[in-house]
Design an enzyme around this catalytic site. Structure first.
Site, PDB file in Angstrom:
ATOM      1  CD  GLN A  50      31.233  -1.000  -1.336  1.00 16.00           C
ATOM      2  OE1 GLN A  50      32.217  -0.719  -2.011  1.00 16.00           O
ATOM      3  NE2 GLN A  50      30.227  -0.532  -1.832  1.00 16.00           N
ATOM      4  CG  ASN A  77      46.446  -5.387 -10.920  1.00 15.59           C
ATOM      5  OD1 ASN A  77      46.495  -4.541 -11.603  1.00 15.59           O
ATOM      6  ND2 ASN A  77      47.775  -5.603 -10.064  1.00 15.59           N
ATOM      7  CE  LYS A 134      36.518  -6.159  -7.187  1.00 14.48           C
ATOM      8  NZ  LYS A 134      37.348  -5.050  -7.410  1.00 14.48           N
ATOM      9  N   PRO A 192      39.362  -9.899  -5.545  1.00 12.07           N
ATOM     10  CG  PRO A 192      37.363 -10.644  -5.099  1.00 12.07           C
ATOM     11  CD  PRO A 192      38.659  -9.933  -4.384  1.00 12.07           C
ATOM     12  CD  GLU A 193      41.969  -9.958 -11.512  1.00 10.16           C
ATOM     13  OE1 GLU A 193      41.795  -9.863 -12.855  1.00 10.16           O
ATOM     14  OE2 GLU A 193      43.020  -9.669 -11.049  1.00 10.16           O
ATOM     15  NE  ARG A 216      44.959  -2.654  -8.727  1.00  9.72           N
ATOM     16  CZ  ARG A 216      43.879  -3.512  -8.805  1.00  9.72           C
ATOM     17  NH1 ARG A 216      42.776  -2.570  -9.307  1.00  9.72           N
ATOM     18  NH2 ARG A 216      43.798  -4.888  -8.924  1.00  9.72           N
TER      19      ARG A 216
END
Ligand SMILES: [Zn+2]
Length: 274
Positions: free
Chosen positions: A70, A169, A53, A2-3, A262
């Site tokens: 994590q 990403n 995060k 997740p971003e 990536r």
């Protein structure tokens, strides 16, 4: 992974479930944290702050709970005490009369006072948060020209949370497309006008994604394609995940590349390499 926008949405959901009402019980699995349970029970969660995060749950008595998911941590919102059937281990829970917020499998949980949060070793290393309304385009414009960043390629720079916190990403490819910057260029290769566009896009694209259900494409284009029956994965982004398909701005086929394992995407016409 997740971003920023997706993480903030998850925090909003937790906040909606358990904030602004007294807790009925707070639970910690780790022995060294258990003495805090009594201090937090009967108190009220005021808000949940996100730092990349990491999530910080703020209580009304100046205590906060820092947690970082994590790889394996997972939050769940359930009806009060309605535990899911899972093999995961419950590590932290906040129960109210109506709902329970349950954190499973996370090992990185700490209790802090509010004034210690900015000095937490993980949080203090983070760059400006792209979803923080206090962060300005002027700040990003100065920041991207700092010595530490100026000679690094945008592809690597944008995944460094010490540069901008919350970019992952898909946002990396989308921000660079809207800025008209080729992914392998460095800030030092760009003129001031280009860097100003970058500073705008670095804030505007994540914020649009947060407010518009993850859409980073132009909202009119996305709406039009949606009405014509295109699937979400086709209209959601300008370039991300669209290799071989025509650029929405110029028609050139979108190119996919990899760096550090990536993937990233760009339009060779809108984002020239020279
Ligand atoms: Zn193009």
């Amino acid at each position: 992974m997740p971003e920023g926008p997706e993480i903030r949405k998850a925090a909003d959901k937790l906040e909606k479930a358990i904030a602004h009402q007294p807790t009925a019980e707070v639970f910690f699995a780790f022995k060294h944290l258990q003495p805090y349970a009594a201090k937090l029970t009967g108190r009220t969660v005021t808000h949940l702050a996100t730092y990349g995060k990491a999530l910080v749950t703020h209580f009304d008595n100046d205590f906060c709970v820092y947690s970082h998911n994590q790889l394996y941590g997972k939050w769940m919102v359930r009806q009060a005490y309605n535990f899911p059937n899972t093999n995961r281990q419950l590590r932290f829970a906040i129960h109210t009369d109506r709902k329970s917020a349950l954190l499973y499998s996370a090992s990185d949980i700490e209790v802090l006072t509010a004034d210690a949060v900015p000095h937490h070793p993980f949080i203090q290393k983070l760059g400006p948060d792209i979803l923080d309304p206090q962060v300005t385009r002027e700040q990003i414009f100065e920041w991207v020209q700092e010595k530490a960043f100026y000679r690094r390629r945008f592809t690597t720079l944008l995944l460094d949370q010490g540069f901008l916190c919350g970019v992952g990403n898909y946002l990396r490819s989308e921000i660079l497309f809207v800025s008209g910057i080729h992914p392998t260029r460095r800030p030092t290769d760009c003129d001031r006008e280009r860097l100003a566009r970058f500073a705008d896009a670095a804030l505007a694209i994540p914020q649009q994604s947060y407010h518009h259900n993850g859409i980073t494409n132009d909202l009119d284009i996305a709406q039009d394609l949606k009405q014509r029956g295109w699937p979400r994965r086709q209209y959601r982004h300008w370039v991300f995940g669209r290799d071989g398909q025509g650029c929405y701005a110029c028609g050139t086929p979108i190119v996919k590349e990899r760096s550090g394992g990536r993937r990233y995407y760009y339009c060779p016409t809108c984002q020239p390499a020279d």
